[in-house]
Design a protein around this motif. Sequence first.
Motif, PDB file in Angstrom:
ATOM      1  N   GLY A 138     -14.350  -8.047  11.176  1.00 24.96           N
ATOM      2  CA  GLY A 138     -15.016  -7.386  10.053  1.00 24.96           C
ATOM      3  C   GLY A 138     -14.099  -6.999   8.917  1.00 24.96           C
ATOM      4  N   THR A 139     -12.787  -7.083   9.108  1.00 17.94           N
ATOM      5  CA  THR A 139     -11.833  -6.730   8.057  1.00 17.94           C
ATOM      6  C   THR A 139     -11.375  -7.988   7.321  1.00 17.94           C
ATOM      7  N   SER A 140     -10.882  -7.794   6.089  1.00 24.45           N
ATOM      8  CA  SER A 140     -10.395  -8.931   5.311  1.00 24.45           C
ATOM      9  C   SER A 140      -9.154  -9.540   5.954  1.00 24.45           C
ATOM     10  N   ASP A 141      -8.316  -8.696   6.577  1.00 27.30           N
ATOM     11  CA  ASP A 141      -7.121  -9.217   7.244  1.00 27.30           C
ATOM     12  C   ASP A 141      -7.495 -10.084   8.446  1.00 27.30           C
ATOM     13  N   PHE A 142      -8.501  -9.678   9.186  1.00 25.29           N
ATOM     14  CA  PHE A 142      -8.932 -10.472  10.334  1.00 25.29           C
ATOM     15  C   PHE A 142      -9.474 -11.818   9.869  1.00 25.29           C
ATOM     16  N   ALA A 143     -10.261 -11.806   8.797  1.00 30.41           N
ATOM     17  CA  ALA A 143     -10.780 -13.056   8.251  1.00 30.41           C
ATOM     18  C   ALA A 143      -9.638 -13.970   7.820  1.00 30.41           C
ATOM     19  N   LEU A 144      -8.605 -13.392   7.207  1.00 30.15           N
ATOM     20  CA  LEU A 144      -7.455 -14.187   6.791  1.00 30.15           C
ATOM     21  C   LEU A 144      -6.720 -14.755   8.002  1.00 30.15           C
ATOM     22  N   SER A 145      -6.672 -13.989   9.084  1.00 31.02           N
ATOM     23  CA  SER A 145      -6.019 -14.484  10.296  1.00 31.02           C
ATOM     24  C   SER A 145      -6.750 -15.694  10.854  1.00 31.02           C
ATOM     25  N   MET A 146      -8.083 -15.707  10.751  1.00 27.02           N
ATOM     26  CA  MET A 146      -8.861 -16.852  11.223  1.00 27.02           C
ATOM     27  C   MET A 146      -8.593 -18.083  10.379  1.00 27.02           C
ATOM     28  N   LEU A 147      -8.286 -17.853   9.103  1.00 30.28           N
ATOM     29  CA  LEU A 147      -7.926 -18.963   8.227  1.00 30.28           C
ATOM     30  C   LEU A 147      -6.551 -19.522   8.567  1.00 30.28           C
ATOM     31  N   LEU A 148      -5.584 -18.646   8.813  1.00 28.26           N
ATOM     32  CA  LEU A 148      -4.193 -19.055   8.966  1.00 28.26           C
ATOM     33  C   LEU A 148      -3.819 -19.478  10.381  1.00 28.26           C
ATOM     34  N   GLU A 149      -4.692 -19.228  11.358  1.00 28.16           N
ATOM     35  CA  GLU A 149      -4.350 -19.591  12.735  1.00 28.16           C
ATOM     36  C   GLU A 149      -4.254 -21.110  12.880  1.00 28.16           C
ATOM     37  N   PRO A 150      -3.514 -21.583  13.873  1.00 22.99           N
ATOM     38  CA  PRO A 150      -3.336 -23.026  14.047  1.00 22.99           C
ATOM     39  C   PRO A 150      -4.525 -23.687  14.725  1.00 22.99           C
ATOM     40  N   MET A 151      -4.566 -25.002  14.654  1.00 24.16           N
ATOM     41  CA  MET A 151      -5.377 -25.820  15.536  1.00 24.16           C
ATOM     42  C   MET A 151      -4.445 -26.320  16.640  1.00 24.16           C
ATOM     43  N   TYR A 152      -4.984 -26.956  17.681  1.00 25.20           N
ATOM     44  CA  TYR A 152      -4.184 -27.285  18.859  1.00 25.20           C
ATOM     45  C   TYR A 152      -4.219 -28.781  19.159  1.00 25.20           C
ATOM     46  N   LEU A 153      -3.059 -29.279  19.601  1.00 23.11           N
ATOM     47  CA  LEU A 153      -2.884 -30.692  19.911  1.00 23.11           C
ATOM     48  C   LEU A 153      -2.304 -30.856  21.306  1.00 23.11           C
ATOM     49  N   GLN A 154      -2.691 -31.929  21.958  1.00 24.12           N
ATOM     50  CA  GLN A 154      -2.051 -32.283  23.218  1.00 24.12           C
ATOM     51  C   GLN A 154      -2.018 -33.801  23.362  1.00 24.12           C
ATOM     52  N   LEU A 155      -0.844 -34.319  23.696  1.00 25.48           N
ATOM     53  CA  LEU A 155      -0.676 -35.736  23.982  1.00 25.48           C
ATOM     54  C   LEU A 155      -0.387 -35.905  25.469  1.00 25.48           C
ATOM     55  N   GLY A 156      -0.921 -36.968  26.088  1.00 26.84           N
ATOM     56  CA  GLY A 156      -0.666 -37.164  27.501  1.00 26.84           C
ATOM     57  C   GLY A 156      -1.275 -38.446  28.020  1.00 26.84           C
ATOM     58  N   ARG A 157      -1.508 -38.475  29.336  1.00 24.42           N
ATOM     59  CA  ARG A 157      -2.061 -39.668  29.975  1.00 24.42           C
ATOM     60  C   ARG A 157      -2.746 -39.281  31.280  1.00 24.42           C
ATOM     61  N   ASN A 158      -3.474 -40.250  31.841  1.00 28.64           N
ATOM     62  CA  ASN A 158      -4.153 -40.097  33.130  1.00 28.64           C
ATOM     63  C   ASN A 158      -5.186 -38.974  33.148  1.00 28.64           C
TER      64      ASN A 158
END
Length: 316
Positions: A234-254
């Motif tokens: 509900g705060t502007s800082d929390f909204a900004l954190s949702m913008l700046l957070e990363p997305m996630y990647l994983q490489l692998g097999r099987n």
Amino acid sequence: MCRVLAYIGPETPLESLLLRPENSLINQSLDPERHPELQLAGWGFGAWSEHLLKPEKPFIYRRPMAAFYDDNADRIIPSLQASTMLAHVRAAAYNSRTVLADENCHPFSVEETPWTLAQNGDLPNWVLLQRELLQHCEDKYLKQMRGTTDTEFLYVLLLSLMEGDSDEEVQRAIEEMLQLIARAMKQLDLAALTKLKLALVSPNRIIGVNVGLGHQGETNPVGDWRELREAGPGTSDFALSMLLEPMYLQLGRNFQHDETSYDFEVRSEEEATAAIFASEPLTDSDDGWSHLEFGEIVFLENRGERVTKTVRTLKV
């Protein structure tokens, strides 16, 4: 906001991606690890498989209800496998203006393009911003719009800006799209925090985007997302954190060999045959997952023997 999951690699049972992991996408609709709200406004997936009668086209399933309530999930998903997949659970404002319909569920797919799109994000005031942005949209895509969401409009705008399907051409289109949005916000005095965490997927390719605009429409918002998150929902800082957070990647097999739970062998790019791009890890911990930071774009491609990964900084 919403949750996104994309996969490329060997033909893999969809339940290994959507149902079995500890923090599966279906589970994220009920209990997201990195979002304060339930994802109740619908869900869907697109899957490509050599075993489909039309392997060049995605099998699209979308339903305007919470994924964990959908009795079709346990009936359809175990019967399917895919070499490319894009799935999404939708969050939306819980009020009378939110339209729950198949047409408003991701992923979006139209004719005359190989690309499907799903988004974890928000374009505020997009209906008003169309006054400036519609001039950049091609009729062949606009006439295929069926829903009432900002994501479908962004999909049309992005497709219209793409001059080709190469990594460089897609990146230029994304950069131009963000610049056009920032300019339209300024011209119409509608500056607002804008989150564009996109997964653009075609057979054997994922282009993941983590970008957006700050509260004043700035293209370079800054801050430590973990510290900002402490401000609370509900705060502007929390909204900004949702913008700046990363997305996630994983490489692998099987990944496809496991029959009971999530068991993906994490590998370097030189050894990886599969890749996942997601809003949050499919495991309870972040072990084995890398980040796509804010302001970055990743290009993942399945070239048969291995998956390649290229991460670049967006020029906006």
